[in-house]
Motif scaffolding. Sequence first.
Motif, PDB file in Angstrom:
ATOM      1  N   VAL A   1     120.030  42.919 152.499  1.00 30.79           N
ATOM      2  CA  VAL A   1     120.097  43.013 151.037  1.00 30.79           C
ATOM      3  C   VAL A   1     119.802  44.427 150.546  1.00 30.79           C
ATOM      4  CG1 VAL A   1     119.629  40.570 150.679  1.00 30.79           C
ATOM      5  CG2 VAL A   1     117.719  42.182 150.673  1.00 30.79           C
ATOM      6  N   ALA A   2     119.411  45.314 151.473  1.00 36.36           N
ATOM      7  CA  ALA A   2     119.281  46.750 151.167  1.00 36.36           C
ATOM      8  C   ALA A   2     119.335  47.490 152.492  1.00 36.36           C
ATOM      9  CB  ALA A   2     117.969  47.038 150.449  1.00 36.36           C
TER      10      ALA A   2
ATOM     11  N   ASP B   1     115.462  48.176 142.254  1.00 39.56           N
ATOM     12  CA  ASP B   1     116.885  48.181 141.901  1.00 39.56           C
ATOM     13  C   ASP B   1     117.796  48.499 143.090  1.00 39.56           C
ATOM     14  OD1 ASP B   1     116.525  50.872 142.233  1.00 39.56           O
ATOM     15  OD2 ASP B   1     117.012  51.433 140.174  1.00 39.56           O
ATOM     16  N   GLU B   2     117.217  48.779 144.248  1.00 41.05           N
ATOM     17  CA  GLU B   2     118.025  49.005 145.459  1.00 41.05           C
ATOM     18  C   GLU B   2     118.248  47.723 146.255  1.00 41.05           C
ATOM     19  OE1 GLU B   2     117.239  53.281 147.258  1.00 41.05           O
ATOM     20  OE2 GLU B   2     115.344  52.309 146.778  1.00 41.05           O
TER      21      GLU B   2
ATOM     22  N   VAL C   1     119.727  44.101 146.574  1.00 42.18           N
ATOM     23  CA  VAL C   1     120.770  43.284 145.969  1.00 42.18           C
ATOM     24  C   VAL C   1     120.927  42.007 146.790  1.00 42.18           C
ATOM     25  CG1 VAL C   1     123.151  43.214 145.188  1.00 42.18           C
ATOM     26  CG2 VAL C   1     121.927  45.393 145.188  1.00 42.18           C
TER      27      VAL C   1
END
Length: 140
Positions: free
Chosen positions: A35-36, A136-137, A139
């Motif tokens: 996810v990152a 915010d990195e 996702v």
Amino acid sequence: MAATRTFSIIKPDATRRNLTGAVTKMLEDAGLRVVASKRIQMSREQAEGFYDVHRERPFFGELVDFMISGPVVVQVLEGENAVKANRDVMGATNPADADEGTIRKTYAESIEANSVHGSDSEENAANEIKFFFNDDELVG
Ligand code: RTP
Ligand code: MG
């Protein structure tokens, strides 16, 4: 069961051998989702800070030298029971002790150059994620 997150590093021995994709595939096949992800060159200060818990261990200096010897890929992984799922697919710290089918059995060169890091608890995972990523990195 709800998905949880863990933190992973693809270490310099693996990036040097162009194994980022191969290692990530094994993580994904173990049910984990990236996810990152980012490829970075760690500074000495960053590596010392990240491994602060090992500061008094005899291998600390060598470990820091190794972790800054080339780029690493830092990742946040999500999945059911992510910390344990990741530790299981990583295998034992020393590849000589690692089970067949694990990342370290397949790819690690030595107890130090052992291809991957994975958080060992959910609390450490949260702290290690914060060490390298902003919210915010990530996702999901
Ligand atoms: P990691 O933290 O990297 O996921 O690995 P781990 O929990 O299996 O191992 P840990 O005991 O936390 O050690 C951290 C890293 O230090 C290096 N090491 N070198 N020369 C040595 O005896 C020795 N022992 C450990 C390894 O790179 C290990 O992953
Ligand atoms: Mg550890």
